[in-house]
Design a protein around this motif. Structure first.
Motif: not given
Length: 265
Positions: A88-89, A135-138, A182-186, A249-253
């Motif tokens: 999942n992660v 996976a169901e979500w990732a 969804l792919v994000n950066v910290v 559930s909706y933040m990506t990039g």
């Protein structure tokens, strides 16, 4: 907040210490099954004991050199067998780079910065993608750095590598949006990580004092935050954990700064 991570499977590359471990702890406390990936088995074993005590079922530590593609493949194959072929992660927190100004850095140091800061992440994502897609979500979360938006003359190679990582992450967010991965950066600011605390000692500063550490950063790198102290790893973990969770559930990039205040644009 319940992040919806109970029984989720999560791999944290660089998760045996520092910001990686702080993130892994947040996942564990929400009930995720966490694998920490690092180089040193003894340190990994300590992290696994910690994570198990915080509520992570089936926590595991895998000793892997992510500079070796074969080792990366073997590690994720093991996780796939352990967790039914799903993940999942994936969180990538590693990426040290050479310090020194432009004229001081050798070709080898530039190349090593790219290897450490970008290619390790690329190998891990590429290898993990079949598990993530099943996976169901990732979610994928990659750690960049505040210096990509606030330059320091002492970190050109490190910053260039982290800028590449941020760009690749943005591209991945576009590629994987159709799969709803969804792919994000910290982008952490000046955080009292093990490496930064060690650097502080080399300039005769108590790195465990976040106020003294920020003063040293200002003096040597010109990167003071608006707040008068350095951040702590445990102040990064919850942000990364949220991005890695079903609650996001909706933040990506996105590139999220956690920096104590800055002039980022």
């Amino acid at each position: 907040m319940d992040l919806g991570l109970a029984n989720a499977t999560a791999a944290v590359v660089g998760g045996s210490r520092g910001m990686g471990l702080a993130t892994a702890r947040c996942l564990a406390e929400d009930g995720a099954r966490v694998a920490v990936i690092g180089r040193t088995q003894a340190v990994l074993d300590s992290a696994v004991e910690d994570l198990t005590g915080r509520g992570s079922p089936d926590a595991v530590g895998l000793a892997v050199d992510i500079g070796d593609a074969e080792q990366v493949t073997t590690a994720f194959a093991e996780l796939g067998e352990r967790w039914g072929g799903e993940l999942n992660v994936l969180i990538n927190t590693v990426g040290p780079g050479a310090a020194g100004n432009f004229e001081q850095l050798s070709d080898e140091q530039w190349l090593q910065s790219v290897e450490d800061g970008v290619l390790g992440m690329v190998r891990c994502v590429r290898t993990a993608l079949p598990l993530l897609r099943k996976a169901e979500w990732a979610r994928i979360v990659n750690f960049s750095a505040h210096s990509t938006q606030r330059q320091s003359v002492m970190l050109p190679a490190y910053t260039a590598a982290k800028s590449m990582l941020t760009s690749v992450s943005k591209n991945l967010s576009l590629l994987l949006a159709k799969d709803e991965i969804l792919v994000n950066v910290v982008s952490p600011g000046s955080i009292a990580s093990e490496s930064l605390v060690g650097w502080a000692k080399s300039v005769d500063v108590d790195g465990n004092d976040p106020y003294a550490l920020m003063q040293a950063i200002d003096k040597h790198f010109g990167h003071p935050a608006h707040m008068p102290r350095a951040g702590l790893p445990e102040e990064i973990g919850p942000v990364a954990a949220f991005l890695a969770s079903r609650r996001n559930s909706y933040m990506t990039g996105a590139n999220i700064n956690v920096d104590g205040g800055s002039d980022f644009t």
